[in-house]
Design an enzyme around this catalytic site. Structure first.
Site, PDB file in Angstrom:
ATOM      1  N   ASP A 176      10.755  22.332  33.082  1.00 14.62           N
ATOM      2  CA  ASP A 176      11.966  22.265  33.934  1.00 14.62           C
ATOM      3  C   ASP A 176      12.322  23.546  34.693  1.00 14.62           C
ATOM      4  O   ASP A 176      13.507  23.873  34.836  1.00 14.62           O
ATOM      5  CB  ASP A 176      13.168  21.830  33.085  1.00 14.62           C
ATOM      6  CG  ASP A 176      12.997  20.444  32.480  1.00 14.62           C
ATOM      7  OD1 ASP A 176      11.945  19.820  32.715  1.00 14.62           O
ATOM      8  OD2 ASP A 176      13.906  19.989  31.776  1.00 14.62           O
ATOM      9  N   LYS A 228      10.821  13.690  33.957  1.00 15.47           N
ATOM     10  CA  LYS A 228      11.261  13.130  32.672  1.00 15.47           C
ATOM     11  C   LYS A 228      12.763  12.850  32.734  1.00 15.47           C
ATOM     12  O   LYS A 228      13.538  13.704  33.156  1.00 15.47           O
ATOM     13  CB  LYS A 228      10.919  14.077  31.529  1.00 15.47           C
ATOM     14  CG  LYS A 228      11.554  15.454  31.635  1.00 15.47           C
ATOM     15  CD  LYS A 228      11.198  16.283  30.408  1.00 15.47           C
ATOM     16  CE  LYS A 228      11.865  17.634  30.391  1.00 15.47           C
ATOM     17  NZ  LYS A 228      13.314  17.660  30.478  1.00 15.47           N
ATOM     18  N   CYS A 250      15.871  21.340  26.512  1.00 21.08           N
ATOM     19  CA  CYS A 250      14.644  20.602  26.838  1.00 21.08           C
ATOM     20  C   CYS A 250      13.407  21.195  26.170  1.00 21.08           C
ATOM     21  O   CYS A 250      12.484  20.457  25.799  1.00 21.08           O
ATOM     22  CB  CYS A 250      14.482  20.503  28.344  1.00 21.08           C
ATOM     23  SG  CYS A 250      15.739  19.441  29.072  1.00 21.08           S
TER      24      CYS A 250
END
Ligand code: C5J
Length: 224
Positions: free
Chosen positions: A25, A130, A163
């Site tokens: 990310d 995702k 995450c």
């Protein structure tokens, strides 16, 4: 290999091709002004400190043509993959799907949903959108790892306690060996990062291992 820095490691070490660099990310939504991260009240520059370290790791993996996997926290434009519980959460000015300075927040294909330019993926590298915090939920990640024969993950990116940690826990439950690179992961809350590093490797590596980028790169230099 550095999955084992802290103590003797009784299992076979991975060979080239069996380990991948996983970059979680590193997207404009979290690292640039006007994105989701800032709208939640965070100081985004805290996350930028890891960019040079990530570039060093990327350079090594690209030079050796070892697998590189990026993830993006990302939702479909109609938000059909975003549960109401996630959509409503947060006290920020902008919610997922709202129009922000870099397009709609956390929506696939919007300018803010791209990897930051300093780490732009190259041809042949995997990019996995995702909808969850973990990278396995509702994504092709497991299929990619199985098809490629990847068993060991060198994990980096943001945010450490959300995450990154979710992904490591999901990977650990699926039998992957995970190592988190200490200076290639960041949180808006430095104390959360430190706590996460400690809890991951506690109790003999209950989730995985941690090491610095220098330790990882030195160990990788010994692998051919
Ligand atoms: C968050 C992430 N913190 N990539 N996402 O919402 O950690």
């Amino acid at each position: 290999m550095v999955f084992i820095l802290a103590q003797p490691y009784p299992y076979p070490l991975p060979k080239p091709g069996q380990f991948a660099l996983v970059i979680i990310d590193m997207q404009r939504d979290f690292l640039e002004q006007g994105g989701f991260g800032e709208s939640l009240g965070n100081e985004v520059n805290t996350l930028r400190e890891i960019v040079p370290t990530l570039q060093r790791l990327l350079e090594k993996f690209r030079q050796e043509q070892w697998p590189i996997i990026y993830t993006l926290e990302s939702h479909a434009p109609d938000l059909s993959d975003c549960p109401p519980s996630k959509l409503m959460r947060g006290e920020g000015l902008l919610k997922i799907g709202d129009e922000g300075p870099m397009g709609r927040i956390l929506i696939k294909g919007e300018p803010g949903n791209a990897i930051i330019p300093e780490l732009t993926p190259e041809r042949g590298e995997f990019i996995i959108p995702k909808p969850g915090k973990g990278a396995f939920y509702n994504t092709p990640l497991e299929d990619i790892l199985q098809t490629q024969g990847i068993t060991h993950l060198i994990v980096t990116g943001v945010t450490t306690e959300v995450c990154v940690q979710s992904t490591m826990r999901e990977a650990n439950d699926r039998g992957y060996e995970c190592l988190l690179v200490e200076d290639a992961t960041a949180s808006y809350f430095p104390e959360f990062k430190q706590a996460t590093l400690a809890m991951i490797s506690a109790q003999g590596g209950i989730v995985g291992w941690t090491a610095t980028a220098n330790q990882v790169l030195n160990a990788l230099d010994g692998i051919r």
